[in-house]
Write a protein that holds these residues in place. Structure first.
Motif, PDB file in Angstrom:
ATOM      1  N   ILE A 270      10.310  -1.409  -1.507  1.00  0.00           N
ATOM      2  CA  ILE A 270       9.907  -0.326  -1.785  1.00  0.00           C
ATOM      3  C   ILE A 270       8.401   0.178  -1.007  1.00  0.00           C
ATOM      4  N   GLY A 271       8.003  -0.450  -0.979  1.00  0.00           N
ATOM      5  CA  GLY A 271       6.209  -0.235   0.578  1.00  0.00           C
ATOM      6  C   GLY A 271       7.462  -0.182   1.610  1.00  0.00           C
ATOM      7  N   VAL A 272       8.210  -0.601   2.217  1.00  0.00           N
ATOM      8  CA  VAL A 272       8.805  -0.442   3.412  1.00  0.00           C
ATOM      9  C   VAL A 272       9.342   1.410   3.231  1.00  0.00           C
ATOM     10  N   THR A 273      10.159   1.332   2.105  1.00  0.00           N
ATOM     11  CA  THR A 273      11.105   2.754   2.141  1.00  0.00           C
ATOM     12  C   THR A 273      10.192   4.031   2.122  1.00  0.00           C
ATOM     13  N   THR A 274       9.072   3.613   1.461  1.00  0.00           N
ATOM     14  CA  THR A 274       8.476   4.580   1.139  1.00  0.00           C
ATOM     15  C   THR A 274       7.345   4.935   2.387  1.00  0.00           C
ATOM     16  N   ILE A 275       7.050   3.670   3.151  1.00  0.00           N
ATOM     17  CA  ILE A 275       6.110   4.374   4.084  1.00  0.00           C
ATOM     18  C   ILE A 275       6.965   4.716   5.419  1.00  0.00           C
ATOM     19  N   ILE A 276       8.031   4.522   5.777  1.00  0.00           N
ATOM     20  CA  ILE A 276       9.127   4.975   6.451  1.00  0.00           C
ATOM     21  C   ILE A 276       9.733   6.114   5.974  1.00  0.00           C
ATOM     22  N   GLY A 277      10.018   6.387   4.750  1.00  0.00           N
ATOM     23  CA  GLY A 277      10.835   8.037   4.130  1.00  0.00           C
ATOM     24  C   GLY A 277       9.676   8.510   4.218  1.00  0.00           C
ATOM     25  N   LYS A 278       8.539   8.864   4.334  1.00  0.00           N
ATOM     26  CA  LYS A 278       7.847   9.829   4.329  1.00  0.00           C
ATOM     27  C   LYS A 278       8.278  10.501   6.182  1.00  0.00           C
ATOM     28  N   GLN A 279       7.744   9.558   6.621  1.00  0.00           N
ATOM     29  CA  GLN A 279       7.771   9.939   8.256  1.00  0.00           C
ATOM     30  C   GLN A 279       8.750  10.175   8.389  1.00  0.00           C
ATOM     31  N   ALA A 280      10.449   9.972   8.470  1.00  0.00           N
ATOM     32  CA  ALA A 280      11.350  10.441   8.482  1.00  0.00           C
ATOM     33  C   ALA A 280      11.564  11.510   7.865  1.00  0.00           C
ATOM     34  N   GLN A 281      10.921  11.730   6.431  1.00  0.00           N
ATOM     35  CA  GLN A 281      11.380  13.129   6.067  1.00  0.00           C
ATOM     36  C   GLN A 281      10.560  14.307   6.553  1.00  0.00           C
ATOM     37  N   LYS A 282       9.464  14.523   7.234  1.00  0.00           N
ATOM     38  CA  LYS A 282       8.826  15.744   8.264  1.00  0.00           C
ATOM     39  C   LYS A 282      10.174  15.694   9.222  1.00  0.00           C
ATOM     40  N   ARG A 283      10.721  14.583  10.338  1.00  0.00           N
ATOM     41  CA  ARG A 283      10.667  14.658  11.411  1.00  0.00           C
ATOM     42  C   ARG A 283      12.501  15.185  10.758  1.00  0.00           C
ATOM     43  N   PHE A 284      12.935  14.821   9.947  1.00  0.00           N
ATOM     44  CA  PHE A 284      14.208  15.555   9.542  1.00  0.00           C
ATOM     45  C   PHE A 284      13.855  16.575   9.640  1.00  0.00           C
ATOM     46  N   VAL A 285      12.965  17.568   8.896  1.00  0.00           N
ATOM     47  CA  VAL A 285      12.508  19.293   8.658  1.00  0.00           C
ATOM     48  C   VAL A 285      13.009  19.306   9.843  1.00  0.00           C
ATOM     49  N   GLN A 286      11.894  19.040  10.112  1.00  0.00           N
ATOM     50  CA  GLN A 286      12.120  20.028  11.933  1.00  0.00           C
ATOM     51  C   GLN A 286      13.045  19.737  12.284  1.00  0.00           C
ATOM     52  N   MET A 287      13.920  18.897  12.193  1.00  0.00           N
ATOM     53  CA  MET A 287      15.016  18.180  13.164  1.00  0.00           C
ATOM     54  C   MET A 287      15.833  19.357  12.356  1.00  0.00           C
ATOM     55  N   TRP A 288      16.243  20.194  11.912  1.00  0.00           N
ATOM     56  CA  TRP A 288      16.800  20.574  11.272  1.00  0.00           C
ATOM     57  C   TRP A 288      17.259  22.248  11.620  1.00  0.00           C
ATOM     58  N   LYS A 289      15.881  22.305  11.203  1.00  0.00           N
ATOM     59  CA  LYS A 289      14.433  23.591  12.032  1.00  0.00           C
ATOM     60  C   LYS A 289      14.743  23.814  13.142  1.00  0.00           C
ATOM     61  N   SER A 290      14.926  22.495  14.158  1.00  0.00           N
ATOM     62  CA  SER A 290      15.067  23.177  15.689  1.00  0.00           C
ATOM     63  C   SER A 290      16.193  23.210  15.781  1.00  0.00           C
ATOM     64  N   THR A 291      17.203  22.968  15.260  1.00  0.00           N
ATOM     65  CA  THR A 291      18.647  22.949  15.234  1.00  0.00           C
ATOM     66  C   THR A 291      19.040  24.389  14.706  1.00  0.00           C
ATOM     67  N   GLY A 292      18.393  25.025  14.067  1.00  0.00           N
ATOM     68  CA  GLY A 292      18.120  26.451  13.456  1.00  0.00           C
ATOM     69  C   GLY A 292      18.155  27.599  15.160  1.00  0.00           C
ATOM     70  N   GLU A 293      17.422  26.497  15.570  1.00  0.00           N
ATOM     71  CA  GLU A 293      16.441  27.474  16.996  1.00  0.00           C
ATOM     72  C   GLU A 293      17.433  27.464  18.040  1.00  0.00           C
ATOM     73  N   VAL A 294      18.125  26.372  17.976  1.00  0.00           N
ATOM     74  CA  VAL A 294      18.543  25.974  19.667  1.00  0.00           C
ATOM     75  C   VAL A 294      20.317  27.138  19.609  1.00  0.00           C
ATOM     76  N   ASN A 295      20.910  27.305  18.244  1.00  0.00           N
ATOM     77  CA  ASN A 295      21.737  27.459  17.574  1.00  0.00           C
ATOM     78  C   ASN A 295      21.563  29.081  17.905  1.00  0.00           C
ATOM     79  N   SER A 296      20.344  29.284  17.216  1.00  0.00           N
ATOM     80  CA  SER A 296      19.534  31.129  17.150  1.00  0.00           C
ATOM     81  C   SER A 296      19.783  31.554  18.755  1.00  0.00           C
ATOM     82  N   HIS A 297      19.301  30.864  19.527  1.00  0.00           N
ATOM     83  CA  HIS A 297      18.872  30.722  20.714  1.00  0.00           C
ATOM     84  C   HIS A 297      20.396  30.908  21.781  1.00  0.00           C
TER      85      HIS A 297
END
Length: 693
Positions: A270-297
């Motif tokens: 639980i501890g590993v999943t919680t710590i790593i999950g919080k860090q991964a979530q922010k980067r996944f949000v940024q990843m899909w936002k960046s995907t939209g920007e690349v597609n737009s360009h």
């Protein structure tokens, strides 16, 4: 007649006129100040500082599965049955190990005693001989019979039962996976429909502040990612959770002490999943936002690739792409790397747990406190226990990615919709349009049209002229209800246009835009878009009346020539003629022409004007034009400046008044050369230019 048969596309393809009322309202003082107090990304989309919380977003995403609740119940029941069969299997296999081990010891040790010696007598004899460990081991065996070897009949029954349970488990889980696949795909089908329906209900102002590439990325990439995430995680999540519960039950049944040791891994997981999950979530949000920007360009650069080459901006475009692609690489690498750390960490924890259980279990077998088969079963259970935890950890990256995409899709679904449709009806129309004290602005702090009133009588041709940014296209867009008024009202034959459904209103109106829109299909289909029930004869008649027939015969396949998505196999003027033919075929009661001949040559323009004169007969027409020579025969000419009508009348009257129209007219025909000469004198010399003459 439907909305589509009488109008051009009403949302995403409005002409970027001088008013700025189209997809890119970036003209003059009319531009909507959407950027105020809003952080904007390079792709043009709105950037949120924080994404929605993971759990509320996941809960909302799972809520889209609610219509499939019956199938979901069946999925859960099948999963429970399959997991029960799978979990009981190791215990039965342990029983087979006990039979095998007891038979071997019974043959070896029991052979040293006379026939008929009982198990208790063998144990007493062994203790008396100082072999207490072996005596304790035999005491813990249920199937030990002195002198008797392996009971292969009983062993075969045990093994057959285990194989049957494992086979049954596989079949049940396969059926469960098949049904769950139906649940996910049907839910994604509805989600796509919801997004499509939502887009059709959004006001045009929403598309003014969104790039097409960004919106397309949400509708395609993000929804596909949600589908993939749900497909790969839901089944494993369900089976993993049920496996953990079932295995825990069996483990405590076999040995509470060993179970407590195994449970040490849970808080670690639980501890590993919680710590790593919080860090991964922010980067996944940024990843899909960046995907939209690349597609737009990419979409923007590809659509305007000719201009990019003409102005020699290929290097700049590549630099921007490399920058955005680099941001996507960093975000994607970070998200996948961090989330990918879960599985190896969990595997290490599981292996450590396995070693501890093997050592403690071996000692307890030697002391006769537990059978060898139970230890074997418990080791299998410990692997089954850590395996679903490892799977849950490894699926966290998929789930995080899917929820990040869901957040982007929910942003579209949560956008403010255009005002609800009214229940009124619009009867037969004569075409009388009246503006009564109309107020409108794209942004509250920048008024555009204030207290405007005008009347267009049935059958009149009303021309609208004025400088860039005056509000000409805005005026006709308000008639179409592309935007809602801030004050006043617009009536069609005395009926307030806001009191009737938009489709009913637009079915009476035909519109030809400066920015032509053709879809991928044949020329026949594109003309027939104006009236789907039109016959081939009517389509050809409309083409002949608008001089489309002339160039169609020069094409290899005639009316069956397929126009590509960009319309690159026909010229700009030919595309405009096709849109005029489409409006001609629709035969609307009210006609709007927004620079409808801006892309045709002068000779063709004269012919088209004759066709449009026939098209305008017996119907009210609004004509927006920059070339004033094209609207001399208009019944009423409206001169607009800064959203207001400063003059109105016919061509001769306005020239005699020597006002704004007079100045506009003379600037095109008389003063242009002088102004150009003056401008040339005032313009600084271009470095390296060769002087004329």
């Amino acid at each position: 007649m439907s909305d589509q048969t009488r109008t051009e596309v009403e949302t995403t393809e409005n002409a970027p006129d001088d008013t700025g009322s189209s997809n890119t309202p970036a003209k003059s003082n009319e531009r909507p100040d959407y950027a105020k107090n809003v952080q904007r990304g390079p792709g043009g989309g709105q950037v949120h500082e924080k994404a929605m919380n993971f759990w509320p977003s996941l809960k909302r995403l799972l809520g889209h599965l609610a219509p499939e609740r019956i199938r979901l119940v069946l999925v859960i029941l099948l999963a429970i049955a399959g997991i029960v069969a799978s979990v009981v299997g190791p215990k039965i296999l342990g029983r087979g190990t006990d039979i095998l081990f007891a038979g071997i010891l019974g043959k070896q040790i029991g052979g040293r005693f006379p026939a008929g010696t009982t198990k208790e007598q063998v144990i007493e004899a062994l203790r008396a001989a100082g072999q207490g460990k072996i005596a304790d081991l035999i005491a813990g065996m249920k199937d030990f019979v002195p002198g008797q070897g392996i009971d292969f009949t009983h062993l075969a029954q045990i093994l057959g039962l285990a194989v049957g349970l494992f086979a049954l488990s596989s079949v049940l889980l396969a059926i469960q996976g098949r049904i769950l696949n139906v649940v996910v795909q049907r839910s994604i089908y509805r989600l796509r429909g919801d997004v499509e329906s939502k887009i059709n209900r959004l006001p045009l102002s929403y598309f003014d502040k969104q790039t097409r590439g960004e919106l397309l990325s949400r509708v395609t990439n993000d929804i596909d990612n949600i589908s993939q995430s749900l497909q790969q995680t839901l089944s494993q999540l369900l089976t993993s959770l049920l496996t953990v519960i079932g295995v825990l039950f069996m483990m405590f049944w076999i040995s509470p002490l060993l179970s407590v040791i195994a449970l040490i891994t849970i808080p670690v997981a639980i501890g590993v999943t919680t710590i790593i999950g919080k860090q991964a979530q922010k980067r996944f949000v940024q990843m899909w936002k960046s995907t939209g920007e690349v597609n737009s360009h990419v979409e923007e650069a590809y659509t305007g690739h000719a201009l990019v080459k003409v102005f020699g901006r290929r290097r700049e475009v590549e630099e921007v792409f490399n920058e955005k692609n680099g941001e996507l690489y960093k975000a994607g690498f970070g998200a996948q790397f961090i989330s990918g750390m879960m599985m190896p960490i969990m595997m290490f924890v599981g292996n450590l747990n396995y070693v501890i259980i093997a050592v403690v279990g071996g000692l307890r077998v030697a002391n006769g406190q537990i059978s060898l088969g139970d230890v074997q079963a418990f080791i299998q259970y410990s692997r089954q226990f850590t395996q679903p935890l490892t799977q849950l950890a490894s699926m966290a990256n998929l789930l995080q990615s899917g929820v990040a995409s869901a957040e982007r899709v929910f942003e579209v679904l949560d956008e403010t919709e255009q005002t609800k449709e009214s229940d009124g009806e619009l009867g037969p129309t004569r075409g009388r349009i009246a503006f009564e004290n109309v107020d409108f602005s794209y942004s509250p702090d920048k008024p555009l049209i204030e207290d405007l009133s005008l009347v267009a009588e049935p059958g009149q041709t009303v021309a609208i002229v004025g400088p860039t940014g005056a509000g000409k296209t805005t005026l006709v867009n308000l008639i179409m209800r592309f935007y809602e008024l801030d004050g006043g009202r617009i009536t069609l034959d005395g009926t307030d246009v806001s009191s009737v459904p938009r489709a009913d209103l637009r079915s009476k109106i035909g519109m030809v835009l400066q920015d032509t829109w053709l879809f991928h299909g044949t020329i026949r289909d594109n003309i027939g878009y104006g009236r789907p029930d039109a016959t081939d004869e009517e389509i050809i008649a409309a083409a002949e009346a608008t001089y489309v027939d002339r160039f169609v015969h020069s094409l290899p396949d005639g009316y069956d020539t397929v126009i590509d998505e960009e319309g690159s196999n026909v010229s700009a003027g030919e595309k405009q003629l096709l849109t005029i033919a489409r409006a001609f075929l629709a035969d609307p009661a009210l006609l709007i022409l927004d620079e409808a001949t801006s892309s045709v040559d002068t000779r063709t323009e004269l012919l088209v004007q004759q066709a449009m004169a026939r098209l305008r007969s017996d119907r009210t027409s609004f004509v927006i034009a920059h070339r004033l020579s094209t609207i001399r025969d208009a019944d009423v000419i409206l001169v607009m400046e800064h959203g207001s009508i400063v003059e109105q009348g016919n061509h001769e009257t306005l020239l005699e008044a020597r006002g704004a129209y007079y100045e506009l007219y003379n600037s095109q025909f008389n003063e242009a050369p002088e102004e150009l000469d003056d401008a040339a004198q005032e313009t600084p010399a271009i470095p390296g230019a060769v002087p004329a003459g």
